[in-house]
Design a protein around this motif. Structure first.
Motif, PDB file in Angstrom:
ATOM      1  N   TRP A  76       0.857  -1.295  -0.117  1.00  0.00           N
ATOM      2  CA  TRP A  76       0.027  -0.330  -0.149  1.00  0.00           C
ATOM      3  C   TRP A  76       0.894   1.695   0.093  1.00  0.00           C
ATOM      4  O   TRP A  76       1.797   0.917   1.013  1.00  0.00           O
ATOM      5  N   ARG A  79      -1.449   7.137   0.986  1.00  0.00           N
ATOM      6  CA  ARG A  79      -2.155   8.150   2.051  1.00  0.00           C
ATOM      7  C   ARG A  79      -3.083   6.632   2.133  1.00  0.00           C
ATOM      8  O   ARG A  79      -4.198   7.258   2.438  1.00  0.00           O
ATOM      9  N   ARG A  80      -2.827   5.486   1.506  1.00  0.00           N
ATOM     10  CA  ARG A  80      -4.088   4.581   1.973  1.00  0.00           C
ATOM     11  C   ARG A  80      -4.064   4.071   3.412  1.00  0.00           C
ATOM     12  O   ARG A  80      -4.528   3.768   4.654  1.00  0.00           O
ATOM     13  N   PHE A  83      -4.970   6.303   5.673  1.00  0.00           N
ATOM     14  CA  PHE A  83      -6.908   5.839   5.355  1.00  0.00           C
ATOM     15  C   PHE A  83      -7.013   5.323   6.581  1.00  0.00           C
ATOM     16  O   PHE A  83      -7.898   5.321   7.092  1.00  0.00           O
ATOM     17  N   GLU A  84      -6.491   4.282   6.836  1.00  0.00           N
ATOM     18  CA  GLU A  84      -6.613   3.043   7.341  1.00  0.00           C
ATOM     19  C   GLU A  84      -6.594   2.791   8.795  1.00  0.00           C
ATOM     20  O   GLU A  84      -7.223   2.753   9.695  1.00  0.00           O
ATOM     21  N   TYR A 140      -6.014   2.856  -6.504  1.00  0.00           N
ATOM     22  CA  TYR A 140      -6.259   2.732  -5.369  1.00  0.00           C
ATOM     23  C   TYR A 140      -5.705   1.948  -3.996  1.00  0.00           C
ATOM     24  O   TYR A 140      -6.118   1.546  -2.779  1.00  0.00           O
ATOM     25  N   ARG A 141      -4.943   1.803  -4.346  1.00  0.00           N
ATOM     26  CA  ARG A 141      -3.511   1.544  -3.493  1.00  0.00           C
ATOM     27  C   ARG A 141      -2.714   2.213  -2.746  1.00  0.00           C
ATOM     28  O   ARG A 141      -1.997   1.457  -1.969  1.00  0.00           O
ATOM     29  N   GLY A 142      -3.699   3.284  -3.172  1.00  0.00           N
ATOM     30  CA  GLY A 142      -2.592   4.621  -1.947  1.00  0.00           C
ATOM     31  C   GLY A 142      -1.550   4.892  -2.242  1.00  0.00           C
ATOM     32  O   GLY A 142      -1.436   5.811  -1.888  1.00  0.00           O
ATOM     33  N   GLU A 144       0.853   8.162  -4.126  1.00  0.00           N
ATOM     34  CA  GLU A 144       0.306   9.477  -4.178  1.00  0.00           C
ATOM     35  C   GLU A 144       0.211   9.938  -5.890  1.00  0.00           C
ATOM     36  O   GLU A 144       0.968   9.444  -6.387  1.00  0.00           O
TER      37      GLU A 144
END
Length: 157
Positions: A76, A79-80, A83-84, A140-142, A144
């Motif tokens: 990931w 960003r992902r 978020f998580e 999608y995988r976060g 940038e």
């Protein structure tokens, strides 16, 4: 109808010590576990304080372990990961410390490997559609967006 087992504070504390020792946990996971055990809020607070005092529960350690694992195994992007961790109510300070542990060179290498592997699996012949599929996958995988577009232009042109 069978009623659920009820726990004393001591029993619940022991159970949660094992729960936290088995795998790093965040405060939110521990609170949810205690709620499913049907503990009252006062008992939950007492047990969480005990787990913190005994170092079974450490949010900084959890964030670092989470970031390391999800970056190395699931690949990931930052960003992902952010978020998580925010979904798990981890503080911004702990999130930033955990993300700082990722080496920049390793980060770019992983993005490059991920992009190249994905590109080989995309069967699309139209150059623009192919690029869009790669970009969507990496976003999608976060990863940038500026890095994703840079990489897509480099690989597809």
């Amino acid at each position: 109808m069978q009623s659920k087992k009820t726990y004393t504070v001591q029993e619940a504390t022991k159970k949660l010590e094992h729960y936290c020792a088995y795998q790093e946990r965040c405060h939110q996971e521990v609170r949810q576990k205690l709620e499913t055990m049907r503990m009252i809020p006062e008992a939950i607070d007492v047990i969480i304080v005990h787990l913190l005092d005994q170092n079974f529960l450490n949010e900084e350690r959890f964030a670092k372990t989470f970031v390391s694992g999800k970056f190395k195994i699931k690949r990931w992007g930052r960003r992902r990961l952010t978020f998580e961790l925010k979904k798990k109510d981890i503080s911004k300070v702990n999130i930033n410390q955990a993300l700082a542990e990722i080496e920049n060179t390793e980060y770019i290498e992983v993005l490059h490997d991920l992009a190249e592997k994905r590109l080989q699996t995309i069967k699309e012949t139209n150059k623009f559609k192919k690029k869009k599929k790669l970009i969507d996958y990496l976003l999608y995988r976060g990863w940038e967006s500026h890095l994703v577009y840079e990489k897509a232009n480099e690989l597809i042109g």
